[in-house]
Design a protein around this motif. Structure first.
Motif, mmCIF file in Angstrom:
data_model
loop_
_atom_site.group_PDB
_atom_site.id
_atom_site.type_symbol
_atom_site.label_atom_id
_atom_site.label_comp_id
_atom_site.label_asym_id
_atom_site.label_seq_id
_atom_site.Cartn_x
_atom_site.Cartn_y
_atom_site.Cartn_z
ATOM 1 N N ASP A 100 5.520 -21.106 61.599
ATOM 2 C CA ASP A 100 6.661 -20.185 61.756
ATOM 3 C C ASP A 100 7.585 -20.646 62.882
ATOM 4 O O ASP A 100 7.997 -19.862 63.747
ATOM 5 N N SER A 101 7.877 -21.952 62.861
ATOM 6 C CA SER A 101 8.775 -22.554 63.863
ATOM 7 C C SER A 101 8.289 -22.327 65.291
ATOM 8 O O SER A 101 9.087 -22.172 66.222
ATOM 9 N N GLY A 102 6.977 -22.301 65.458
ATOM 10 C CA GLY A 102 6.402 -22.158 66.787
ATOM 11 C C GLY A 102 6.088 -20.732 67.192
ATOM 12 O O GLY A 102 5.520 -20.503 68.265
ATOM 13 N N ALA A 103 6.413 -19.767 66.330
ATOM 14 C CA ALA A 103 6.127 -18.362 66.656
ATOM 15 C C ALA A 103 4.668 -18.014 66.404
ATOM 16 O O ALA A 103 4.144 -17.052 66.969
ATOM 17 N N ALA A 108 -5.509 -19.377 62.314
ATOM 18 C CA ALA A 108 -5.175 -18.118 61.647
ATOM 19 C C ALA A 108 -3.676 -17.885 61.560
ATOM 20 O O ALA A 108 -3.244 -16.829 61.103
ATOM 21 N N SER A 109 -2.878 -18.863 62.006
ATOM 22 C CA SER A 109 -1.422 -18.713 62.045
ATOM 23 C C SER A 109 -1.040 -17.356 62.631
ATOM 24 O O SER A 109 -0.243 -16.604 62.067
ATOM 25 N N MET A 110 -1.625 -17.063 63.775
ATOM 26 C CA MET A 110 -1.385 -15.772 64.423
ATOM 27 C C MET A 110 -0.133 -15.847 65.281
ATOM 28 O O MET A 110 0.086 -16.827 65.992
ATOM 29 N N ARG A 111 0.675 -14.805 65.204
ATOM 30 C CA ARG A 111 1.866 -14.757 66.036
ATOM 31 C C ARG A 111 1.448 -14.724 67.510
ATOM 32 O O ARG A 111 0.488 -14.057 67.883
ATOM 33 N N ILE A 112 2.187 -15.451 68.321
ATOM 34 C CA ILE A 112 1.833 -15.568 69.733
ATOM 35 C C ILE A 112 1.849 -14.205 70.420
ATOM 36 O O ILE A 112 0.969 -13.899 71.234
ATOM 37 N N ASP A 113 2.828 -13.369 70.079
ATOM 38 C CA ASP A 113 2.872 -12.045 70.711
ATOM 39 C C ASP A 113 1.660 -11.197 70.314
ATOM 40 O O ASP A 113 1.134 -10.425 71.122
ATOM 41 N N THR A 114 1.176 -11.382 69.075
ATOM 42 C CA THR A 114 -0.030 -10.660 68.641
ATOM 43 C C THR A 114 -1.256 -11.174 69.388
ATOM 44 O O THR A 114 -2.114 -10.389 69.816
ATOM 45 N N ALA A 115 -1.343 -12.489 69.563
ATOM 46 C CA ALA A 115 -2.468 -13.073 70.293
ATOM 47 C C ALA A 115 -2.498 -12.577 71.737
ATOM 48 O O ALA A 115 -3.569 -12.264 72.282
ATOM 49 N N PHE A 141 -9.925 -14.054 67.497
ATOM 50 C CA PHE A 141 -8.778 -13.150 67.488
ATOM 51 C C PHE A 141 -8.463 -12.667 66.072
ATOM 52 O O PHE A 141 -8.114 -11.507 65.861
ATOM 53 N N ALA A 142 -8.573 -13.560 65.096
ATOM 54 C CA ALA A 142 -8.299 -13.173 63.707
ATOM 55 C C ALA A 142 -9.287 -12.107 63.243
ATOM 56 O O ALA A 142 -8.903 -11.117 62.606
ATOM 57 N N ASN A 165 -0.819 -10.156 57.318
ATOM 58 C CA ASN A 165 0.368 -10.973 57.073
ATOM 59 C C ASN A 165 1.657 -10.309 57.538
ATOM 60 O O ASN A 165 2.580 -10.983 58.002
ATOM 61 N N GLN A 166 1.725 -8.979 57.435
ATOM 62 C CA GLN A 166 2.988 -8.292 57.697
ATOM 63 C C GLN A 166 2.939 -7.292 58.848
ATOM 64 O O GLN A 166 3.970 -6.722 59.210
#
Length: 217
Positions: A100-103, A108-115, A141-142, A165-166
């Motif tokens: 996601d362009s570094g997001a 788990a392709s977790m968003r950094i803010d979520t992590a 974390f996932a 995912n959302q």
């Protein structure tokens, strides 16, 4: 007497929440997840490094361990096969820092803010490299996020999957037709397939998937 009865009821509830984990034979589960990770990682379009068989077993053990751990802590029933299906759908088990362009980052392709939010909730320091390490914080974390989703949606698998995912807000606001999107079909397809595979060999499954893993390069 009342105190003893209360303690007994609590124990029954806690043990009951983890029944699904024990529906699988541990070694069968580890062998199958290890094989699946290795097989998919080998053919992944988004990976360019080799994952050793020792390393895939570490991934599998972490998926099983944290599924059990957070099932007990959050009093839910996290299925390791669902965790595996989501990780495969998200990244083909390839941990990178540029999703996601570094997001989003990690296996788990977790968003950094979520992590960062999860790190704060469980009172540990956020570290990018630990999240990029599947057996550091990536898998943990996932699984924790999915445990929260199991709680929030009372085990509703469709909403649990979509929420990963959302996000919780969007999953909560959608009706059944809206939930059935492409992502949900992909995860459910894999999840159902895993369950069929792991139950199709009965007593021979331990050796079968260990053999299949050994045959992979």
């Amino acid at each position: 007497m009342k105190v003893r009865l209360s303690i007994l009821l609590v124990l029954i509830m806690v043990l009951g929440f983890n029944a699904n984990l024990y529906a699988y034979n541990y070694q069968s589960l580890e062998n199958y997840i290890s094989y699946r990770i290795k097989y998919i990682h080998n053919i992944a379009h988004n990976g360019n490094i080799t994952l050793s068989k020792v390393r895939v077993r570490e991934y599998a053990k972490d998926i099983i361990y944290w599924s059990d751990y957070y099932s007990r802590e959050l009093q839910v029933n996290i299925d390791p096969l669902l965790v595996t299906a989501i990780l495969e759908t998200e990244t083909n088990f390839v941990s990178r820092e540029d999703y996601d362009s570094g997001a989003s980052i990690g296996i788990a392709s977790m968003r950094i803010d979520t992590a960062k939010w999860i790190a704060k909730r469980i009172n540990i320091n956020y570290n990018k490299w630990d999240v990029l390490d599947p057996t550091g914080l990536g898998i943990r974390f996932a699984v924790y996020y999915l445990g929260l989703a199991y709680n929030k949606y009372n085990g509703d698998i469709d909403k649990i999957i979509v929420s990963y995912n959302q996000g919780f807000a969007k999953a909560s606001s959608k009706d059944l037709d809206q939930l059935y999107n492409n992502y949900l079909f992909k995860v459910l397809g894999r999840y159902n397939y895993y369950q069929q595979r792991i139950r199709s060999y009965d007593s021979t499954i331990d050796n079968y998937f260990a053999y299949k893993l050994a045959k992979l390069d």
